[in-house]
Design a protein around this motif. Structure first.
Motif, short mmCIF file in Angstrom:
data_model
loop_
_atom_site.label_atom_id
_atom_site.label_comp_id
_atom_site.label_asym_id
_atom_site.label_seq_id
_atom_site.Cartn_x
_atom_site.Cartn_y
_atom_site.Cartn_z
N ALA A 253 -5.87 15.07 21.93
CA ALA A 253 -4.83 14.99 21.57
C ALA A 253 -4.68 14.89 20.08
O ALA A 253 -5.38 14.26 19.28
CB ALA A 253 -3.74 13.90 22.15
N HIS A 254 -3.54 15.39 19.16
CA HIS A 254 -3.60 15.34 18.11
C HIS A 254 -2.15 14.81 17.61
O HIS A 254 -1.36 15.67 17.48
CB HIS A 254 -3.87 16.63 17.21
CG HIS A 254 -5.26 16.79 17.42
ND1 HIS A 254 -6.65 16.52 16.55
CD2 HIS A 254 -6.02 17.91 18.35
CE1 HIS A 254 -7.49 17.06 16.97
NE2 HIS A 254 -7.25 17.80 18.04
N PRO A 255 -1.90 13.58 17.69
CA PRO A 255 -0.64 13.13 17.46
C PRO A 255 -0.01 13.45 15.94
O PRO A 255 -0.60 13.51 14.99
CB PRO A 255 -0.62 11.66 17.76
CG PRO A 255 -2.17 11.30 17.26
CD PRO A 255 -2.75 12.36 17.61
N ARG A 256 1.35 13.06 15.91
CA ARG A 256 1.93 13.31 14.82
C ARG A 256 1.56 11.81 14.01
O ARG A 256 2.05 10.87 14.70
CB ARG A 256 3.33 13.40 14.67
CG ARG A 256 4.19 13.54 13.62
CD ARG A 256 5.69 14.04 13.68
NE ARG A 256 5.41 15.59 13.85
CZ ARG A 256 6.37 16.46 13.98
NH1 ARG A 256 7.60 15.95 14.35
NH2 ARG A 256 6.14 17.69 14.13
N VAL A 257 1.29 11.70 12.63
CA VAL A 257 1.06 10.65 12.17
C VAL A 257 2.12 10.43 10.88
O VAL A 257 2.13 11.21 10.14
CB VAL A 257 -0.44 10.72 11.74
CG1 VAL A 257 -0.64 9.12 10.63
CG2 VAL A 257 -1.22 11.04 12.42
N LEU A 258 2.67 9.03 10.84
CA LEU A 258 3.50 8.88 9.70
C LEU A 258 2.74 7.78 8.98
O LEU A 258 2.47 6.61 9.61
CB LEU A 258 4.78 8.39 10.35
CG LEU A 258 5.65 9.45 11.16
CD1 LEU A 258 7.10 8.81 11.66
CD2 LEU A 258 6.03 10.83 10.37
N VAL A 259 2.85 7.76 7.54
CA VAL A 259 2.18 6.53 7.01
C VAL A 259 3.40 6.06 6.01
O VAL A 259 3.59 6.94 5.12
CB VAL A 259 0.97 7.27 6.07
CG1 VAL A 259 0.32 6.10 5.43
CG2 VAL A 259 -0.02 7.80 7.09
N CYS A 260 3.51 5.11 5.64
CA CYS A 260 4.11 4.34 4.72
C CYS A 260 3.34 3.54 3.84
O CYS A 260 2.20 2.84 4.27
CB CYS A 260 5.16 3.41 5.53
SG CYS A 260 6.54 3.97 6.00
N PHE A 261 3.71 3.49 2.60
CA PHE A 261 3.11 2.69 1.62
C PHE A 261 3.78 1.51 1.06
O PHE A 261 3.32 0.65 0.43
CB PHE A 261 2.68 3.54 0.36
CG PHE A 261 1.49 4.82 0.88
CD1 PHE A 261 0.28 4.61 1.07
CD2 PHE A 261 2.23 5.90 1.07
CE1 PHE A 261 -0.41 5.59 1.34
CE2 PHE A 261 1.44 7.10 1.54
CZ PHE A 261 0.11 6.78 1.61
N THR A 262 5.00 1.69 1.05
CA THR A 262 5.96 0.37 0.32
C THR A 262 6.49 -0.24 1.34
O THR A 262 6.58 0.18 2.35
CB THR A 262 6.69 1.33 -0.50
OG1 THR A 262 7.59 2.06 0.21
CG2 THR A 262 6.15 2.10 -1.49
N ASP A 263 7.10 -1.53 0.91
CA ASP A 263 7.78 -2.23 1.64
C ASP A 263 9.23 -1.77 2.07
O ASP A 263 9.85 -2.03 3.28
CB ASP A 263 8.17 -3.71 0.99
CG ASP A 263 6.96 -4.55 0.93
OD1 ASP A 263 6.26 -4.45 1.89
OD2 ASP A 263 6.90 -5.36 -0.21
N THR A 264 9.74 -1.11 1.12
CA THR A 264 10.99 0.05 1.47
C THR A 264 10.78 0.63 2.69
O THR A 264 11.82 0.79 3.66
CB THR A 264 11.36 0.66 0.19
OG1 THR A 264 11.75 -0.36 -0.86
CG2 THR A 264 12.76 1.57 0.49
N CYS A 265 9.88 1.71 2.89
CA CYS A 265 9.62 2.67 3.67
C CYS A 265 9.34 1.70 5.07
O CYS A 265 9.89 2.08 6.06
CB CYS A 265 8.37 3.48 3.50
SG CYS A 265 7.81 4.59 4.63
#
Length: 151
Positions: free
Chosen positions: A94-106
Motif C-alpha cells: 500500500a502507498h498511503p497518502r502522507v500529510l506532513v506538518c512543520f509548524t505548531d500552527t499546522c
C-alpha cells in the motif's frame, strides 16, 4: 392524464430530489463536524489536502506550505524509510497518502497531536512536528504499520 396531473407529478419529483440532495448535504456536513469534534481533522485533510492548504510534493505526499521546509527533503526521507521497510519486511503493498506538518500552527489545525505519527489504516499517514526533525529512521516504524497492508 391531464396536464394538471403531469404538473403535480413533476412538482412531486422535484420535491423528492430536493429532499434527497439536502439530506446528503446534511449528512456530509454532520460527518465533517463529527470528525472535527472527535479530533480526526487529519482524516478530513486526507480526503482533501488542498482544502487544508497542503502542497503536493509527489504522488500521495503533501506538506505544509510556507513553512520554509523543502519538499525534496521529505521525499528523500520517505524513500529512505520505504527502502528500509521493504528490506526488513518485504514488498510494500500500500502507498498511503502522507500529510506532513512543520509548524505548531499546522499541528494545531490537525488536532494538536503530540505523537510521532498517526496512521489511519493503510490509507493515510499524518506526520507531525516530532517526526520532521529527527533522523529518517524514525519514520520507518509508523510507515511499516501503514504500508504493509493486510496481506
Amino acid at each position: 392524464m391531464s396536464r394538471i396531473d403531469l404538473t403535480e407529478m413533476a412538482t412531486r419529483r422535484a420535491r423528492i430530489w430536493r429532499r434527497v440532495v439536502l439530506s446528503v448535504l446534511a449528512l456530509g456536513l454532520g460527518f465533517g463536524i463529527g470528525l472535527v469534534v472527535l479530533g480526526l481533522t487529519p482524516v478530513l485533510a486526507g480526503l482533501c489536502p488542498s482544502c487544508f492548504g497542503f502542497s503536493k510534493v509527489a504522488d500521495n505526499i503533501y506538506i505544509e506550505p510556507g513553512a520554509g521546509a523543502d519538499g525534496s527533503d521529505i521525499l528523500r526521507r520517505y524513500e529512505i524509510a520505504s527502502d528500509r521497510v521493504e528490506t526488513a519486511f518485504g514488498s510494500i503493498e500500500a502507498h498511503p497518502r502522507v500529510l506532513v506538518c512543520f509548524t505548531d500552527t499546522c499541528n494545531a489545525l490537525m488536532g494538536g497531536h503530540q505523537t510521532l505519527a498517526l496512521t489511519y489504516g493503510d490509507k493515510l499517514f499524518y506526520l507531525g512536528l516530532t517526526v520532521t526533525t529527527p533522523p529518517s529512521s524514525r519514520m520507518s516504524w509508523p510507515m511499516w504499520s501503514c504500508m504493509r497492508g493486510s496481506g
